[in-house]
Motif scaffolding. Structure first.
Motif, PDB file in Angstrom:
ATOM      1  N   ARG A 265      52.889  33.386  41.965  1.00 43.04           N
ATOM      2  CA  ARG A 265      51.595  34.058  41.890  1.00 43.04           C
ATOM      3  C   ARG A 265      51.739  35.549  42.157  1.00 43.04           C
ATOM      4  O   ARG A 265      51.141  36.382  41.454  1.00 43.04           O
ATOM      5  CB  ARG A 265      50.628  33.436  42.898  1.00 43.04           C
ATOM      6  CG  ARG A 265      49.270  34.115  42.907  1.00 43.04           C
ATOM      7  CD  ARG A 265      48.318  33.459  43.882  1.00 43.04           C
ATOM      8  NE  ARG A 265      47.043  34.153  43.921  1.00 43.04           N
ATOM      9  CZ  ARG A 265      46.026  33.820  44.708  1.00 43.04           C
ATOM     10  NH1 ARG A 265      46.122  32.767  45.509  1.00 43.04           N
ATOM     11  NH2 ARG A 265      44.899  34.518  44.693  1.00 43.04           N
ATOM     12  N   ALA A 266      52.554  35.906  43.163  1.00 39.95           N
ATOM     13  CA  ALA A 266      52.748  37.324  43.482  1.00 39.95           C
ATOM     14  C   ALA A 266      53.461  38.050  42.349  1.00 39.95           C
ATOM     15  O   ALA A 266      53.156  39.214  42.053  1.00 39.95           O
ATOM     16  CB  ALA A 266      53.534  37.462  44.782  1.00 39.95           C
ATOM     17  N   VAL A 267      54.409  37.375  41.693  1.00 42.73           N
ATOM     18  CA  VAL A 267      55.107  37.989  40.565  1.00 42.73           C
ATOM     19  C   VAL A 267      54.111  38.280  39.437  1.00 42.73           C
ATOM     20  O   VAL A 267      54.101  39.367  38.861  1.00 42.73           O
ATOM     21  CB  VAL A 267      56.248  37.087  40.054  1.00 42.73           C
ATOM     22  CG1 VAL A 267      56.827  37.637  38.747  1.00 42.73           C
ATOM     23  CG2 VAL A 267      57.346  36.973  41.106  1.00 42.73           C
ATOM     24  N   PHE A 367      34.208  32.968  33.933  1.00 45.54           N
ATOM     25  CA  PHE A 367      34.169  33.219  35.370  1.00 45.54           C
ATOM     26  C   PHE A 367      34.054  31.914  36.149  1.00 45.54           C
ATOM     27  O   PHE A 367      33.353  30.997  35.760  1.00 45.54           O
ATOM     28  CB  PHE A 367      33.010  34.156  35.727  1.00 45.54           C
ATOM     29  CG  PHE A 367      33.283  35.583  35.368  1.00 45.54           C
ATOM     30  CD1 PHE A 367      34.101  36.376  36.146  1.00 45.54           C
ATOM     31  CD2 PHE A 367      32.756  36.131  34.211  1.00 45.54           C
ATOM     32  CE1 PHE A 367      34.366  37.687  35.810  1.00 45.54           C
ATOM     33  CE2 PHE A 367      33.010  37.440  33.856  1.00 45.54           C
ATOM     34  CZ  PHE A 367      33.822  38.223  34.663  1.00 45.54           C
ATOM     35  N   GLY A 368      34.791  31.894  37.255  1.00 48.72           N
ATOM     36  CA  GLY A 368      34.750  30.732  38.128  1.00 48.72           C
ATOM     37  C   GLY A 368      35.546  29.553  37.611  1.00 48.72           C
ATOM     38  O   GLY A 368      35.439  28.453  38.152  1.00 48.72           O
ATOM     39  N   ARG A 369      36.358  29.752  36.573  1.00 51.15           N
ATOM     40  CA  ARG A 369      37.166  28.662  36.032  1.00 51.15           C
ATOM     41  C   ARG A 369      38.642  29.000  36.163  1.00 51.15           C
ATOM     42  O   ARG A 369      39.040  30.162  36.096  1.00 51.15           O
ATOM     43  CB  ARG A 369      36.828  28.421  34.553  1.00 51.15           C
ATOM     44  CG  ARG A 369      35.375  28.063  34.312  1.00 51.15           C
ATOM     45  CD  ARG A 369      35.093  27.892  32.830  1.00 51.15           C
ATOM     46  NE  ARG A 369      35.843  26.780  32.263  1.00 51.15           N
ATOM     47  CZ  ARG A 369      35.850  26.495  30.965  1.00 51.15           C
ATOM     48  NH1 ARG A 369      35.181  27.254  30.120  1.00 51.15           N
ATOM     49  NH2 ARG A 369      36.540  25.466  30.513  1.00 51.15           N
ATOM     50  N   ALA A 370      39.467  27.987  36.365  1.00 54.90           N
ATOM     51  CA  ALA A 370      40.908  28.187  36.425  1.00 54.90           C
ATOM     52  C   ALA A 370      41.407  28.673  35.074  1.00 54.90           C
ATOM     53  O   ALA A 370      40.871  28.316  34.021  1.00 54.90           O
ATOM     54  CB  ALA A 370      41.611  26.882  36.809  1.00 54.90           C
ATOM     55  N   ARG A 413      50.762  34.287  32.537  1.00 55.41           N
ATOM     56  CA  ARG A 413      50.376  32.879  32.546  1.00 55.41           C
ATOM     57  C   ARG A 413      51.569  31.954  32.336  1.00 55.41           C
ATOM     58  O   ARG A 413      51.522  30.789  32.716  1.00 55.41           O
ATOM     59  CB  ARG A 413      49.304  32.632  31.494  1.00 55.41           C
ATOM     60  CG  ARG A 413      47.994  33.274  31.904  1.00 55.41           C
ATOM     61  CD  ARG A 413      46.839  32.811  31.078  1.00 55.41           C
ATOM     62  NE  ARG A 413      45.591  33.339  31.619  1.00 55.41           N
ATOM     63  CZ  ARG A 413      44.421  33.201  31.034  1.00 55.41           C
ATOM     64  NH1 ARG A 413      44.338  32.538  29.906  1.00 55.41           N
ATOM     65  NH2 ARG A 413      43.336  33.705  31.573  1.00 55.41           N
ATOM     66  N   ARG A 414      52.632  32.463  31.737  1.00 55.29           N
ATOM     67  CA  ARG A 414      53.858  31.666  31.679  1.00 55.29           C
ATOM     68  C   ARG A 414      54.501  31.606  33.060  1.00 55.29           C
ATOM     69  O   ARG A 414      55.109  30.607  33.432  1.00 55.29           O
ATOM     70  CB  ARG A 414      54.825  32.251  30.657  1.00 55.29           C
ATOM     71  CG  ARG A 414      54.476  31.895  29.218  1.00 55.29           C
ATOM     72  CD  ARG A 414      55.392  32.564  28.228  1.00 55.29           C
ATOM     73  NE  ARG A 414      56.769  32.117  28.320  1.00 55.29           N
ATOM     74  CZ  ARG A 414      57.250  31.048  27.683  1.00 55.29           C
ATOM     75  NH1 ARG A 414      56.452  30.311  26.931  1.00 55.29           N
ATOM     76  NH2 ARG A 414      58.511  30.715  27.792  1.00 55.29           N
ATOM     77  N   ILE A 415      54.373  32.674  33.820  1.00 51.78           N
ATOM     78  CA  ILE A 415      54.909  32.686  35.187  1.00 51.78           C
ATOM     79  C   ILE A 415      54.093  31.768  36.082  1.00 51.78           C
ATOM     80  O   ILE A 415      54.634  30.959  36.845  1.00 51.78           O
ATOM     81  CB  ILE A 415      54.901  34.129  35.746  1.00 51.78           C
ATOM     82  CG1 ILE A 415      55.853  35.015  34.938  1.00 51.78           C
ATOM     83  CG2 ILE A 415      55.282  34.141  37.223  1.00 51.78           C
ATOM     84  CD1 ILE A 415      55.738  36.493  35.260  1.00 51.78           C
ATOM     85  N   ASP A 416      52.763  31.897  35.985  1.00 50.33           N
ATOM     86  CA  ASP A 416      51.849  31.104  36.817  1.00 50.33           C
ATOM     87  C   ASP A 416      50.710  30.599  35.930  1.00 50.33           C
ATOM     88  O   ASP A 416      49.786  31.340  35.624  1.00 50.33           O
ATOM     89  CB  ASP A 416      51.294  31.969  37.951  1.00 50.33           C
ATOM     90  CG  ASP A 416      50.276  31.226  38.800  1.00 50.33           C
ATOM     91  OD1 ASP A 416      50.195  29.984  38.694  1.00 50.33           O
ATOM     92  OD2 ASP A 416      49.546  31.887  39.572  1.00 50.33           O
ATOM     93  N   PRO A 417      50.783  29.339  35.486  1.00 52.63           N
ATOM     94  CA  PRO A 417      49.765  28.803  34.573  1.00 52.63           C
ATOM     95  C   PRO A 417      48.339  28.907  35.100  1.00 52.63           C
ATOM     96  O   PRO A 417      47.397  28.936  34.309  1.00 52.63           O
ATOM     97  CB  PRO A 417      50.185  27.338  34.395  1.00 52.63           C
ATOM     98  CG  PRO A 417      51.656  27.333  34.671  1.00 52.63           C
ATOM     99  CD  PRO A 417      51.865  28.366  35.743  1.00 52.63           C
ATOM    100  N   ASP A 418      48.161  28.977  36.405  1.00 52.70           N
ATOM    101  CA  ASP A 418      46.823  29.083  36.990  1.00 52.70           C
ATOM    102  C   ASP A 418      46.452  30.527  37.338  1.00 52.70           C
ATOM    103  O   ASP A 418      45.506  30.763  38.090  1.00 52.70           O
ATOM    104  CB  ASP A 418      46.728  28.222  38.252  1.00 52.70           C
ATOM    105  CG  ASP A 418      46.830  26.739  37.948  1.00 52.70           C
ATOM    106  OD1 ASP A 418      46.355  26.328  36.877  1.00 52.70           O
ATOM    107  OD2 ASP A 418      47.399  26.002  38.767  1.00 52.70           O
ATOM    108  N   HIS A 419      47.188  31.461  36.799  1.00 57.49           N
ATOM    109  CA  HIS A 419      46.986  32.853  37.186  1.00 57.49           C
ATOM    110  C   HIS A 419      45.597  33.347  36.796  1.00 57.49           C
ATOM    111  O   HIS A 419      45.106  33.078  35.700  1.00 57.49           O
ATOM    112  CB  HIS A 419      48.031  33.747  36.524  1.00 57.49           C
ATOM    113  CG  HIS A 419      47.961  35.170  36.961  1.00 57.49           C
ATOM    114  ND1 HIS A 419      47.515  36.192  36.157  1.00 57.49           N
ATOM    115  CD2 HIS A 419      48.267  35.737  38.150  1.00 57.49           C
ATOM    116  CE1 HIS A 419      47.556  37.321  36.822  1.00 57.49           C
ATOM    117  NE2 HIS A 419      48.010  37.082  38.027  1.00 57.49           N
TER     118      HIS A 419
END
Length: 501
Positions: A265-267, A367-370, A413-419
């Protein structure tokens, strides 16, 4: 003859895509409208043996690699959008980033010695085989005489001529699209093609890339979200670039995101914030941030390489970008709409209120969605439909910015799918708004605008007039004008101080 040759190459490009079944792949037949399905069936009669080998992404990658550097750049962009095209498709295209067929090491040695005008042994203790090969150049690992580990980038032999041919073909394709496709005209295909061609031409002089890397290295150091290897200027020429070795693992390597202690997430946050800080705070940004140009190390360190494409924004574009992002963050769609009109993005004959309503229809559902629950392809389709309704044209000066934003979001989003892209952008955008739109900043900008206007007027008055009768007027007004300029500067400086600037 140039246009005839470009037309022949354009037809040849289409045939390559058809023979590989990469233009309208058979796997998507059920999704095509009846008319498109009929065309796809007809074209499939001309398919070659490659049409049955591999998945659509693999076939497209093979086709683009054969088509040359400009087509490969397009594939690199597509390969960042797993959220649109699916993970398998983008994985099949990933080889276009840095895993193309390299040219021989001995040839690279000759190119480097010719470019630097000195033998390799005068600079390097060792010089290895290619570690990465891209569309325009390839990189080798080497060691300097002082012991530093470096990467040496060298242009592909004959690449200048190939890019010139590809540029002619792209320009022709853009003209044909603009002439025969009325809906595509608002996207300014010719201006878009010119921007891409100019950016690619600049990539062919590695001295410019060295300067860009050095400049952006200074910019990145101010925020700490991203870094770049130092340039080794003794190893730089028009066809050769030497930089210190990038720490970490390339994002194209599956092991990159499995490193112990890595905070995904930080990346992803750092990637988004690095790009926005560069664009908003400094007006200069790395415009080719695909995974092949990014290295990561725990816990969240990002190092960028390959500065062949650099984007620049003037003060006005930076302000419009920040206000648009801030308006979406605050869900203030009327503000976003007004900014579009002030910037000239939407024709003045359109309705601000109606445009704000349309923006709300696009913005509210996300907004408000993953992130994984937001269909980016559906969102892009809606935006395209809405901007078409309001006759919004593509802005050529923002092409690189839009392309880079798209790439950065895809990589994040490839790094963190929930970004959450908006949450990552929030602190950088708010910092810019606080600094640039505060009362002291507004007063400072008014002072600069006034001084610029008065200075240009003074220069105009000092220029010998066309008619002798104006000499007396000029000599009378010029001293008064310079006095007004000084008084205005002093007054605004006092105002800024009074406001706390």
């Amino acid at each position: 003859m140039g246009s005839l040759g470009a037309f022949g190459r354009l037809v040849g490009s289409a045939l390559i895509l058809v023979r590989e079944d990469a233009l309208l792949p058979r796997e998507l037949t059920d999704a095509y409208p009846p008319a498109v399905r009929a065309v796809a069936d007809a074209l499939r009669a001309f398919a070659g043996p490659g049409a049955t080998r591999g998945r659509p992404g693999e076939r497209l990658a093979r086709s683009l690699e054969r088509l040359g550097p400009v087509a490969i750049k397009l594939g690199q962009l597509l390969s960042t959008r797993a959220d649109i095209f699916g993970a398998t498709f983008v994985e099949d295209l990933a080889r276009l980033k840095d895993r193309l067929e390299p040219f021989p090491t001995e040839m690279a040695r000759r190119e480097i010695e010719a470019g630097l005008g000195r033998p390799l042994s005068s600079l390097f203790v060792s010089f290895g085989d290619p570690v990465a090969a891209a569309s325009l150049a390839q990189a080798h690992e080497a060691q300097l005489l002082d012991g530093r580990r470096v990467a040496v980038k060298v242009l592909r032999p004959g690449i200048v001529r190939r890019v010139a041919q590809d540029s002619e073909t792209l320009a022709l394709a853009a003209r044909l699209v603009e002439r025969w496709s009325a809906p595509a005209r608002r996207l300014e295909p010719r201006a878009f093609a010119a921007t891409v061609i100019r950016a690619t031409e600049l990539e062919l002089d590695l001295r410019l890339e060295a300067a860009g890397a050095d400049e952006l290295g200074e910019v990145m150091a101010r925020d700490g979200y991203m870094r770049t290897p130092k340039v080794v200027w003794d190893g730089v020429s028009k066809r050769v670039l030497t930089v210190e070795w990038a720490p970490g693992v390339a994002l194209t390597d599956p092991a990159a995101l499995e490193q112990p202690g890595l905070d995904r997430r930080a990346v992803a946050d750092n990637l988004v914030r690095a790009f926005l800080a560069q664009a908003l705070d400094h007006g200069v940004f790395h415009a080719d941030l695909h995974e092949g140009n990014l290295f990561v190390a725990a816990p969240a360190q990002i190092t960028a390489v390959d500065f062949g494409i650099i984007g620049r924004l003037g003060p006005a574009e930076r302000r419009y970008l920040a206000e648009i992002l801030y308006g979406f963050l605050e869900r203030d769609y009327e503000r976003v709409a007004r900014v579009h009109f002030e910037a000239g993005y939407v024709p003045p004959a359109q309705s601000i209120a109606a445009f704000a309503q349309a923006l709300r229809a696009v913005g509210e559902p996300i907004f408000g969605r993953a992130a994984r629950d937001v269909s980016m392809s559906r969102l892009l389709t809606q935006l395209f439909e809405i901007t078409a309704l309001f006759d919004m044209h593509l802005r050529p000066e923002l092409v690189l910015l839009q392309k880079t934003m798209m790439t950065v979001e895809g990589v994040a989003r490839r790094i963190d799918p929930d970004h959450d892209l908006w949450a990552a952008a929030d602190p950088v955008v708010r910092r810019w708004m606080t600094r640039e739109l505060s009362p002291p900043a507004r007063a400072r900008r008014m002072a600069e605008d006034l001084q610029d206007f008065l200075r240009r007027l003074a220069v105009r008055l000092e220029t010998p007039p066309a008619a002798p009768a104006l000499v007396e007027v000029r000599e009378t007004l010029a001293p008064l004008l310079w006095f007004a300029l000084g008084a205005a500067a002093a007054g605004v400086a006092f105002l800024i101080g009074a406001l706390g600037g």
